[in-house]
Scaffold this active site. Structure first.
Site: not given
Ligand code: NAD
Length: 290
Positions: A52, A96, A119
């Protein structure tokens, strides 16, 4: 049969994002900035976060990686998120997953400012998605939709089956495919571990999205001639022939299923690459770019 090539679609998306980022910088002087929080040193999570960050650099974003030890307290984590919420130079925040067991995942997600929720896991983002309002869409299902669009795959009125009902993939995927959009407008069946007659349900589907995390689960007898098959699964299986010691396997028995499909995604080289492209798209949106 045509391969839905994540590499091609993700590269095209990234080129476009790069150009829009330059425009945004030139127009209003804002560089999109993603902050990622990584806890512990789980191999897969390390790989995903590194990728990422690398992709952010490639399209001209700023990125910040904040690392914590596996035993970090929930309050320290909340504190870090609050700081990022208040930092006007940060546009997107991602934590994460998975988190260590002693941390309440729902509480952590709830702490993220919905305006920076790239997200798309915050309840406000999910609520807006359900209502068909503009919001951050979770990256993996958004990536699948980007792929369907790129290849002009007909979805309107089609029977779609999604296998897996997680908040990250299966459930938002089912919402997107059933939305009054194009791509979208499918009749969706959402299957899970308690579904009965799964083989029969799949065998009647025009589009199948497999997102359960069981390698080679979707067999040739479960797929209709000409179906579109999207494989979201990523499982590391031991492979001593590989330098890393493992191979990445999807949820679809690709070798036997592919010939029967009109379109199919490979693993690797399919949805995984789209997930990153979709995250970049969300970060650009969080920075206020068109
Ligand atoms: P999860 O474990 O949270 O959910 C799995 C789902 O599959 C559950 O809803 C469960 O009910 C269902 N399921 C389990 N066994 C089943 C069975 N026998 N029949 C039918 N349904 C069954 O997993 P997740 O986070 O949604 O991830 C699913 C897979 O997708 C994993 O392999 C994961 O690594 C992968 N993934 C890939 C990407 C990507 O970028 N390509 C992103 C996220 C997740």
């Amino acid at each position: 049969m045509q391969i839905l090539d994540g590499k091609t679609v993700a590269a095209a998306a990234k080129e476009q994002i790069k150009a829009r980022t330059i425009l945004h910088k030139n127009n209003i002087g804002i560089t999109p900035h993603l902050a990622a929080i990584l806890i512990g040193n789980n191999g897969a999570s390390e790989t995903y976060v590194a990728s990422k960050i690398k992709n952010c650099e490639e399209v001209g974003f700023k990125s910040t990686l904040i690392r914590f030890e596996l035993n970090v307290s929930e309050s320290n984590l909340v504190e870090a998120i609050k700081k990022l919420n208040e930092d006007a130079s940060v546009h997107g925040i991602l934590v994460q997953l998975p988190l260590p067991k002693h941390i309440d995942e729902a509480n952590i997600i709830n702490c993220i400012n919905p305006a920076k929720d790239v997200d798309g896991f915050h309840p406000i983002s999910v609520g807006k998605l359900v209502q068909g309002l503009d919001t951050f869409v979770p990256a993996t299902p958004l990536g699948v939709m980007m792929m369907l669009k790129y290849y002009n795959i007909e979805t309107v009125g089609k029977n779609a089956v999604v296998i897996g009902r997680s908040n990250i993939v299966g459930r938002p995927m089912s919402i997107l495919l059933s939305a009054n959009t194009n791509p979208g407008n499918c009749t969706v069946t959402l299957c899970h571990s308690r579904t009965q007659n799964l083989e029969k349900i799949c065998a009647e589907a025009d589009i199948i999205v497999a997102a359960l995390g069981i390698p080679n689960f979707l067999k040739v007898n479960m797929v209709k001639e000409g179906a579109v098959v999207i494989d979201v699964g990523i499982t590391r299986v031991v492979d001593e022939k590989k330098k890393s010691g493992f191979a990445i396997k999807g949820d679809v028995d690709f070798e036997n299923v592919a010939a029967k499909c009109s379109f199919i995604t490979p693993v690797p080289g399919g949805v995984g690459l789209m997930t990153i492209a979709a995250l970049l798209e969300n970060t650009l949106k969080a920075a206020g770019a068109e």
